[in-house]
Design a protein around this motif. Sequence first.
Motif, mmCIF file in Angstrom:
data_model
loop_
_atom_site.group_PDB
_atom_site.id
_atom_site.type_symbol
_atom_site.label_atom_id
_atom_site.label_comp_id
_atom_site.label_asym_id
_atom_site.label_seq_id
_atom_site.Cartn_x
_atom_site.Cartn_y
_atom_site.Cartn_z
ATOM 1 N N ASP A 31 0.853 -1.189 0.000
ATOM 2 C CA ASP A 31 0.000 0.000 0.000
ATOM 3 C C ASP A 31 0.891 1.241 0.000
ATOM 4 O O ASP A 31 1.318 1.723 1.057
ATOM 5 N N LEU A 32 1.173 1.755 -1.178
ATOM 6 C CA LEU A 32 2.075 2.901 -1.293
ATOM 7 C C LEU A 32 1.345 4.238 -1.240
ATOM 8 O O LEU A 32 1.976 5.285 -1.096
ATOM 9 N N LYS A 33 0.009 4.223 -1.351
ATOM 10 C CA LYS A 33 -0.740 5.485 -1.337
ATOM 11 C C LYS A 33 -0.590 6.210 -0.007
ATOM 12 O O LYS A 33 -0.738 7.437 0.059
ATOM 13 N N ARG A 34 -0.318 5.460 1.038
ATOM 14 C CA ARG A 34 -0.165 6.060 2.367
ATOM 15 C C ARG A 34 1.196 6.737 2.557
ATOM 16 O O ARG A 34 1.396 7.499 3.511
ATOM 17 N N SER A 352 -5.964 14.639 -4.071
ATOM 18 C CA SER A 352 -4.995 13.637 -3.618
ATOM 19 C C SER A 352 -5.314 13.197 -2.200
ATOM 20 O O SER A 352 -5.604 14.029 -1.327
ATOM 21 N N ALA A 353 -5.235 11.889 -1.974
ATOM 22 C CA ALA A 353 -5.479 11.373 -0.622
ATOM 23 C C ALA A 353 -4.334 11.794 0.282
ATOM 24 O O ALA A 353 -3.173 11.761 -0.127
ATOM 25 N N PRO A 354 -4.624 12.225 1.516
ATOM 26 C CA PRO A 354 -3.553 12.640 2.426
ATOM 27 C C PRO A 354 -2.648 11.468 2.790
ATOM 28 O O PRO A 354 -3.114 10.335 2.958
ATOM 29 N N ALA A 355 -1.388 11.729 2.864
ATOM 30 C CA ALA A 355 -0.429 10.696 3.234
ATOM 31 C C ALA A 355 -0.441 10.496 4.739
ATOM 32 O O ALA A 355 -1.041 11.271 5.496
ATOM 33 N N GLU A 356 0.243 9.466 5.153
ATOM 34 C CA GLU A 356 0.398 9.193 6.581
ATOM 35 C C GLU A 356 1.732 9.776 7.033
ATOM 36 O O GLU A 356 2.759 9.561 6.390
ATOM 37 N N PHE A 357 1.707 10.520 8.127
ATOM 38 C CA PHE A 357 2.923 11.161 8.617
ATOM 39 C C PHE A 357 3.248 10.691 10.030
ATOM 40 O O PHE A 357 2.366 10.224 10.759
#
Length: 913
Positions: A31-34, A352-357
């Motif tokens: 899952d690279l979208k995160r 764009s979906a927000p990334a995980e930080f």
Amino acid sequence: MKDTFSVRDTLEVNGKKYAFASLTKLGQRFDLKRLPYSMKILLENLLRHEDGVDVTAKEIEAVATWDSKKEPDTEIAFMPARVLLQDFTGVPCVVDLAAMRDAMKMLGGDPTLINPLSPAELVIDHSVQVDVFGSEDALERNVEMEFKRNQARYSFLRWGQKALTDFKVVPPRTGIVHQVNLEYLARVVMGTEIEGQLWAYPDTLFGTDSHTTMVNGLGVLGWGVGGIEAEAAMLGQPSSMLIPQVVGLKLLGQLPEGATATDLVLTVTELLRRQGVVGKFVEFFGPGLKHLALADRATLGNMAPEYGATCAICPIDVESLKYLRLSGRSEEQVALVEAYAKVQGLWHDENSAPAEFSVTLELDLASVKPSMAGPKRPQDHVLLTNVKQNFNDNLGATIVRRNGAEARFANEGGATAVGHDASARTHRQRVVRNGQEFHVDDGAVVIAAITSCTNTSNPAVMLAAGLLAKKAAAKGLKTKPWVKTSLAPGSKVVTDYLEKTGLLTELDKLGFYLVGYGCTTCIGNSGPLPEEVSKAISDGDLTVGAVLSGNRNFEGRVHAEVKMNYLASPPLVVAYALAGSLDVDLTTEPLGQGTDGKNVYLKDVWPSNKEISDLMAGAVTSDMFKKNYADVFKGDERWSSIASPDGDLYAWDRDSTYIKNPPYFDGMTMALTPVEDIHAARCLGLFGDSITTDHISPAGAIKKDSPAGRFLISRGVQPIDFNSYGSRRGNDDVMVRGTFANIRIKNQLLDGVEGGFTRHIPSGEQMSIYDAAMKYKEEKTPLVVIAGKEYGTGSSRDWAAKGTLLLGIKAVIAESFERIHRSNLVGMGVLPCTFKDGENAKSLGLTGNETFDLTGLDNGNSRNATVTATAADGSRKQFSVNVMLLTPKEREFFRHGGILQYVLRQLAGKKAA
């Protein structure tokens, strides 16, 4: 490319087929979208360089399954696409490469193997000094002196251009390295032929200047490294790093009326310093991002070192493409950037979906207010409304003896220490200069400099400065006669749009004449103050100030005679030149009186956001960039007429005081010597917190009574021709004598003494740090340095590590290190160690007069060492320290005696095989 995960793919753009490592294909397994944008860049880098040795499937999977909350503990190898150099750090880099060629020949290898394996570009921007100001001929006269002073360095760089492949030099009088990188050198997406096939991949880079991060605003991942790490990258060596944590800063709203990008970045610097982002990546996102022009984003990225982040990046979006077109990049390149970003999931838009930080912070841009930072650190954020009080608070409750009289200043009950009219001050100094009589007081602004890539790359703040100057001049305001004014644009494009709008003439009216294209005041190349002003400061022991649009204001950096330095936007620089003092509240007190005798306030001359945007709409055009960068590597007649030697090996000139073969490889063999414990070491320096690389290795003026000054005089160099420490980084004899020679450094082995001095412990004699180090060397005594928090903060200055090594210092024990300096120490074979949490020299009762043993190093493998401090009476204190060799690769470098020795042995070994 090993391609364990079967990610190789092709992309067709502009009729060309590019091979690329597909993140989309890898995304079918993970899952690279995160993942944040920057983490995807790292992941692509690993995929493309997978070889089963430096990069394995295990490291790729570790990044693909990144745990945002996990403390960094997994090592990866990063290979930047290119290397960017400026001349202060670039010259010693090329010196090292030339020395490595000699060493390679000595070891029986092929000298031409010492050669950049990826593009390396050097921009000469650190050498011009503001000797002449306030006149139409300032630029020409400063450039003339620059070439005269730096003939030997420039000749050497021209040799490098000929002898080294894939190495280019942008000549003097062109611009500042980071602005030239942003406006021209950055590719965003590389299109390169590798082993007969065209590849597309992200533009990534290492730069030998901390503010390399400016290009992060364009979506390019890169950061500052020491020169030795950059050299290793040029020679094809992967850089070892831990998978970072990524801090997301969500931007909301938009900047209010009167707030600039400078105010924003100073606010962000304070915010992120408070959060703690040292060694982390920072990524900007959120709805507020679309309201920030590319130049504003670049300003945010530029100051990353000031809040401690490794990088501070914005993703590729529509604004990125808009800027690429504006700055004259080809439509073919723009199309490649867009197509590649979209196919790789690197494109950002509102959907764009927000990334995980690791941590997510928020900042409402509407909350940003006019600000400055000072008087000694860029993170010391001060609202404009509080600058006067801040100045007086820092002036402090002080007893100052002047001319036999005592004057006491105190801040009590909220009253300011010194009144703006200064009428009651007995220490004010009368000055007569150019037929004008005036008085200089504490708080006088003696330098007002529009300088530095941070702000000169931003048309909005530069045009704002011009508009403010125009309005002020129209009202009859003049710059105060004690202020040294200067305008040093980051590129010729800036001059073009200031000329086009007529604002260059308006700035001239207030004394802000063009003085050069370079960093100037921001790196300490302020040049001398007028003699009369300098004498007044000395005679009155005055605490005077500078206001500059730079990024650093550390003690002793801007000018030796100026103790309080404030960072500000270009329009505020102009405003303070008009007011002439830090002891004034620009929000309530007048800048001066107009020709009509009425008070003129800052609000009367401050341009509106609409005025700025309307002017900017037609002022900056693509043609300006295309014209100025059409033949950027050629240079003018001065540059092309400089003679330089030929040949694969450099012909060292034994008489040169600028360029010298350094001693790092003397006596080197292919065999390794085991890392030994350190015994009976003496402390050369005991320092407090925030010792910067400017303290350790100053870049500015060389005092004639300093060890470096005395050395140059002994070699027949007159003080007027000393130039600066920064310009002499190609000569180790000068630089080792300048190590710890900053005039403001305080060594706690001495009581109340400022400057590069120490006590030779056995004799008790006070002497220069260099002289003491040489005396210890004669006695065969190893040395250590002990320090507090944030040791090595500031510029990515390799000489801060090189000089440390050449003084005979084996280890530095500090409470904490700045990232780049710790890496540089490792790269030079100096052991960095940190005290255990809660411990420091004071808590352990260390005086620095002890002898020190560091044991248990286990050939560099141990994560901890035992320190035994033995006092003169035989009593002992024993404590444990952390050994800051953070990765297996760093431990290997250390065992080789440094990264250059490691690379040299690897290449010589390959040749021998």
